[in-house]
Design a protein around this motif. Structure first.
Motif, PDB file in Angstrom:
ATOM      1  N   ALA A  76       0.651  -1.079   0.019  1.00 48.22           N
ATOM      2  CA  ALA A  76      -0.008  -0.169  -0.065  1.00 48.22           C
ATOM      3  C   ALA A  76       0.884   1.232  -0.028  1.00 48.22           C
ATOM      4  O   ALA A  76       1.730   1.301   0.788  1.00 48.22           O
ATOM      5  CB  ALA A  76      -0.832   0.057   1.154  1.00 48.22           C
ATOM      6  N   GLU A  77       0.604   2.199  -0.955  1.00 48.98           N
ATOM      7  CA  GLU A  77       1.235   3.386  -1.045  1.00 48.98           C
ATOM      8  C   GLU A  77       0.298   4.631  -1.198  1.00 48.98           C
ATOM      9  O   GLU A  77      -0.866   4.459  -1.349  1.00 48.98           O
ATOM     10  CB  GLU A  77       2.162   3.222  -2.330  1.00 48.98           C
ATOM     11  CG  GLU A  77       3.237   2.174  -2.292  1.00 48.98           C
ATOM     12  CD  GLU A  77       4.507   2.207  -1.306  1.00 48.98           C
ATOM     13  OE1 GLU A  77       4.401   3.469  -0.956  1.00 48.98           O
ATOM     14  OE2 GLU A  77       5.201   1.406  -1.341  1.00 48.98           O
ATOM     15  N   ARG A  78       0.917   5.929  -0.381  1.00 49.47           N
ATOM     16  CA  ARG A  78       0.107   7.037  -0.513  1.00 49.47           C
ATOM     17  C   ARG A  78       0.371   7.998  -1.898  1.00 49.47           C
ATOM     18  O   ARG A  78      -0.306   9.063  -2.027  1.00 49.47           O
ATOM     19  CB  ARG A  78       0.162   7.731   0.622  1.00 49.47           C
ATOM     20  CG  ARG A  78      -0.099   6.922   2.021  1.00 49.47           C
ATOM     21  CD  ARG A  78      -1.542   7.082   2.098  1.00 49.47           C
ATOM     22  NE  ARG A  78      -2.069   8.518   2.148  1.00 49.47           N
ATOM     23  CZ  ARG A  78      -2.092   9.095   3.313  1.00 49.47           C
ATOM     24  NH1 ARG A  78      -1.439   8.719   4.477  1.00 49.47           N
ATOM     25  NH2 ARG A  78      -2.551  10.471   3.320  1.00 49.47           N
ATOM     26  N   SER A  79       1.630   7.872  -2.221  1.00 53.57           N
ATOM     27  CA  SER A  79       1.993   8.466  -3.438  1.00 53.57           C
ATOM     28  C   SER A  79       2.404   8.155  -4.865  1.00 53.57           C
ATOM     29  O   SER A  79       2.856   7.002  -4.634  1.00 53.57           O
ATOM     30  CB  SER A  79       3.305   9.230  -2.870  1.00 53.57           C
ATOM     31  OG  SER A  79       3.814  10.139  -4.057  1.00 53.57           O
ATOM     32  N   LEU A  80       2.030   8.655  -5.763  1.00 56.18           N
ATOM     33  CA  LEU A  80       2.293   8.268  -7.040  1.00 56.18           C
ATOM     34  C   LEU A  80       3.840   8.100  -7.498  1.00 56.18           C
ATOM     35  O   LEU A  80       4.117   7.298  -8.218  1.00 56.18           O
ATOM     36  CB  LEU A  80       1.791   9.190  -8.225  1.00 56.18           C
ATOM     37  CG  LEU A  80       0.109   9.321  -8.142  1.00 56.18           C
ATOM     38  CD1 LEU A  80       0.027  10.285  -9.455  1.00 56.18           C
ATOM     39  CD2 LEU A  80      -0.445   8.013  -8.565  1.00 56.18           C
ATOM     40  N   ALA A  81       4.701   8.675  -6.571  1.00 63.04           N
ATOM     41  CA  ALA A  81       5.935   8.568  -6.583  1.00 63.04           C
ATOM     42  C   ALA A  81       6.561   6.789  -6.532  1.00 63.04           C
ATOM     43  O   ALA A  81       7.638   6.672  -7.069  1.00 63.04           O
ATOM     44  CB  ALA A  81       6.747   9.471  -5.608  1.00 63.04           C
TER      45      ALA A  81
END
Length: 288
Positions: A76-81
């Motif tokens: 799970a990630e919060r940023s498109l980076a």
């Protein structure tokens, strides 16, 4: 790149469709980075994927080890980076053109030049979405069906500038996911929703005009037309807000009154009766 060489895929949007897409990618042995700005959405998505994998294991469709390994492949990630080294990115955000255009602009600034960018849009022009990407040739539509782990179809939609390499890689990836890919041209609603949504819309008109009650409409279509699910129950499963958004796209793009969204559908959405995801739509799911 060939489909068999795809090792990292980003999925943008942790809703029903995004979590389902992440599920099937992970089961195919692919590392998945599931991105959403809302931590609660990511939490719900992971819990849903875990439940669905466990259900498949109980039914002996997969082993317990396969279920555990698939879940471990999802981050799970919060940023498109986090998608900067992804081989493929599948956008599965809400059916909102402005949101999708912005995401493709932002993704173009993050991913490497060879990354394939796919949209799970169910009605918005792939050509138009691709015009907001740095390289429209790398953009394609991958319209999965809900529920993704169960439904075998993926509509693959080429935009005006979609390259042959992009189309070939997408078709190969669908095969790797054990999905049947069907090519469609870039017209509003493509094939599935150009046919399905007017039927659902007409079912809502039947309800609004007092032709029959909810259960009667659905029973006629199930028993009379051999549909596995009635159109109003199906609308609840898809999400009434999604159905309304698609009908508005069809109406705007074709300019034909036969695609005019039923006022009762718009009223339900305005009231927050969105179907299963809100607990109430044409049916009440609060006691389920």
């Amino acid at each position: 790149m060939r489909a068999g060489e795809v090792s990292r895929v980003g999925v943008v949007g942790a809703g029903t469709m995004g979590s389902g897409i992440a599920h099937v990618l992970a089961l195919a042995g692919i590392e998945v980075r599931l991105v959403d700005v809302a931590p609660e959405a990511l939490g719900r998505a992971r819990a849903s994927i875990e439940r669905n994998l466990a259900r498949q294991a109980r039914r002996e469709l997969i082993s317990t080890d396969e279920a555990g390994a698939a879940l471990d492949r999802i981050t799970a990630e919060r940023s498109l980076a986090a998608l900067e080294d992804a081989d493929v990115v599948v956008e599965a955000a809400s059916e909102d053109p402005t949101l999708k255009f912005r995401l493709f602009e932002e993704l173009s600034a993050v991913v490497n030049p060879e990354t394939l960018l796919a949209s799970n849009t169910s009605s918005i022009s792939i050509t138009l979405i691709a015009s907001h990407a740095a390289d429209p040739g790398r953009v394609i539509g991958m319209h999965f069906m809900n529920p993704v782990p169960v439904m075998r179809l993926v509509e693959v939609i080429r935009g005006l500038e979609t390259s042959d390499d992009t189309a070939d890689l997408t078709l190969g990836l669908c095969a790797r996911l054990s999905k049947t890919a069907v090519l469609a041209n870039d017209y509003p609603g493509f094939v599935a929703n150009r046919i399905l949504m007017p039927m659902i819309n007409e079912a809502v008109y039947c309800l609004m005009e007092g032709v029959a009650e909810v259960e009667a409409v659905d029973t006629v279509m199930k028993l009379g037309m051999n549909h596995p699910m009635g159109p109003l129950a199906l609308a609840d499963l898809i999400g009434l807000d999604t159905c309304l958004a698609i009908m508005r796209v069809l109406h705007a793009e074709f300019g034909d009154s036969k695609y005019r969204p039923c006022p009762l559908l718009a009223k339900y959405v305005a009231a927050g009766r969105l179907g299963r995801k809100s607990g109430r739509g044409f049916y009440d799911y609060t006691a389920a």
